[in-house]
Design an enzyme around this catalytic site. Structure first.
Site, PDB file in Angstrom:
ATOM      1  CG  MET A 150      30.992  31.370 -30.250  1.00 46.60           C
ATOM      2  SD  MET A 150      30.138  30.808 -28.756  1.00 46.60           S
ATOM      3  CE  MET A 150      30.774  31.970 -27.536  1.00 46.60           C
ATOM      4  CG  HIS A 151      35.535  29.990 -28.364  1.00 52.53           C
ATOM      5  ND1 HIS A 151      35.026  30.708 -27.305  1.00 52.53           N
ATOM      6  CD2 HIS A 151      34.753  28.883 -28.478  1.00 52.53           C
ATOM      7  CE1 HIS A 151      33.990  30.066 -26.795  1.00 52.53           C
ATOM      8  NE2 HIS A 151      33.798  28.966 -27.483  1.00 52.53           N
ATOM      9  CG  ASP A 174      28.517  29.473 -33.614  1.00 51.81           C
ATOM     10  OD1 ASP A 174      28.548  29.715 -32.384  1.00 51.81           O
ATOM     11  OD2 ASP A 174      29.289  28.650 -34.144  1.00 51.81           O
TER      12      ASP A 174
END
Length: 499
Positions: free
Chosen positions: A77-78, A233
């Site tokens: 992520m991110h 994820d």
């Protein structure tokens, strides 16, 4: 057959399941990241594409992939992946564990307090929005060229299909999505100088976003199969483990550690540094606590001692050691829950002439467990408590670590079949759901049919004989962090000055 790809920090996994959702095959290709400056963590997106091609080739050596029906992707992520108008990558992706944007977080908190209210999450350096704000302030020429901002898995989706897309679970971790509406928010985007035209379209995780492009299908020697939006994820890992209903919980021991609980609505609780995001399935949300260095802490010890992770764990098992006076703070990449502190440092405490490598290994396993207990306590304060947890991630393969976690968290832990490939399995399940939904199936019925809890391979109950030891050591763990927190920032600033 259905293919799930899991783009992690340390590798890209490929998982193939059959029409009943059973695991057929898996392959993995390693990835590396770079840290050119203190607090930085980056990856070259081109290496993701190369790994994707390699994983597909490895799977083709084992299976006839012309029988594939659909593909899904889970991803770290991110990460901020920035493209220009020609679809070219402008700079290395700034990863989830990059801590450079602390000043931008503080400025955004002061100037745009509505970001917390609308996104439902505290502004942290790990999230995407402050990373892009850092680029805006420090790399203005690059910021001016941004045509699209993509998350890591969405860059792979773009390379595979030519479509700019994302899903709710991943997009919620940017701070630009309103998790209640499950769509981008103009006010949140404007806070960092962006517009909806620079963002990919938001889908539910099982929605078909397109097909493999003809060029890519020929390159990978695959049919032009359907591709779904996929998931973060953590959310995809929950789908893989059948954690889809409120009250269920999941523990992930990947590079980072995640304590994940499903909720029936968006339940924001930023004051306790709890993340409140959308699930990868429609009409579902989740809360989670995150510790930034879980299995990564054990990998670091492996590299430092020049012993494999397996050798470290085997030596610990053979020693029969269950207690140690050595304590480890696993803050090798700063920390999120509950501290939101990018300056937090890893520490060994209590090392002396009699300390053995088994003590250090045990201390690392305990230290990560204590950080996950911090997450559990934060989630309990936010109204999310579970009595049973499923485990996924590479670290979950260790029975010793699983038992330590059960003891520290005082929870029943279930290690399920496919747990080591949870996000990839979840991505493949999302592909299956999308294919069946496209054929006219009802999504809620399909989730009940295909997102089942896998078989339990091992079960761990808390050992009450260890309770007092872990309670006392957890208090020491917190005390050592609290007493050194101010020194960690000073040390980071000293290193930055030297650079």
């Amino acid at each position: 057959m259905y293919l799930g790809l899991d783009l992690g920090t340390s590798g890209l996994k490929g998982v193939v399941i059959d029409d009943h959702g059973s695991l057929i095959a898996q392959e993995n290709v390693a990835l590396s990241s770079s840290a050119p400056h203190p607090l930085w963590s980056e990856q070259d997106p081109e290496t993701w594409w190369q790994a994707c091609c390699e994983v597909v080739a490895l799977l083709q050596q084992r299976l006839d992939l012309t029988k594939l029906k659909a593909l899904g992707i889970a991803g770290q992520m991110h990460g901020a992946t920035l493209l220009n108008a020609q679809g070219e990558v402008l700079r290395p992706c700034i990863l989830w564990n990059d801590g450079r944007s602390q000043q931008q977080c503080q400025t955004l908190m002061a100037n745009c307090p509505q970001m917390v209210a609308l996104s439902g999450n505290l502004i942290m350096p790990g999230f995407t929005a402050p990373k892009v704000q850092w680029v805006r302030e420090n790399e203005a020429s690059i910021f001016a060229q941004i045509s699209r901002v993509l998350l890591p898995k969405d860059y792979l989706l773009y390379r595979l299909t030519g479509v700019f897309s994302t899903d709710c679970s991943d997009a919620a971790g940017t701070l630009w999505l309103n998790p209640q509406t499950r769509q981008w928010d103009d006010e949140l985007l404007a806070a960092t100088g962006l517009t909806q035209q620079q963002m990919p379209k938001v889908f539910e995780g099982s929605d078909v976003i397109g097909c493999l492009s003809q060029e890519v299908a020929e390159q990978l020697k695959l049919p032009c199969i359907s591709v779904v939006a996929g998931g973060s994820d953590n959310a995809a890992g929950a789908v893989g483990m059948g954690v889809t209903r409120p009250g269920q919980g999941l523990l992930s021991l990947g590079t980072s550690g995640v304590y994940f609980t499903v909720s029936e609505a968006h339940r924001a609780n930023p004051e306790n540094t709890v993340h409140a995001f959308c699930h990868a399935l429609p009409n579902r949300w989740h809360q989670m606590g995150v510790t930034l260095s879980a299995a990564n802490s054990l990998s670091w010890l492996s590299k430092t001692t020049n012993l494999s992770v397996q050798a470290l764990l085997e030596a610990l098992e053979h020693s029969a050691k269950t207690e140690t006076s050595v304590l480890f703070l696993p803050y090798l990449s700063g920390e999120r829950t509950p501290y939101n502190d990018p300056y937090a440092q890893g520490q060994f405490v209590g090392v002396n002439n009699s300390t053995r490598v088994e003590d250090m290994t045990l201390a690392v396993l305990e230290g990560v467990a204590f950080s996950l207990l911090d997450c559990q306590n934060a989630l309990a304060t936010a109204g999310s408590e579970v009595t049973e947890l499923s485990l996924i991630g590479g670290g979950a393969r260790s029975a010793v670590w699983r038992q330590i976690l059960s003891n520290v968290l005082t929870r029943r832990l279930l290690y399920r079949d496919g747990g080591e490939v949870g996000p990839g399995l979840g991505a493949a399940r999302l592909a299956l759901l999308g294919d069946k939904q496209q054929a006219g199936g009802n999504i809620d019925s399909l989730i009940e049919q295909y997102c089942l809890l896998p078989d339990v391979l091992d079960r761990h109950e808390p050992e009450t004989s260890q309770t007092a030891y872990y309670q006392k050591k957890y208090e020491l763990h917190k005390a050592f962090f609290n007493s050194t927190q101010h020194l960690n920032k000073a040390l980071s600033e000293l290193l930055a000055e030297k650079e």
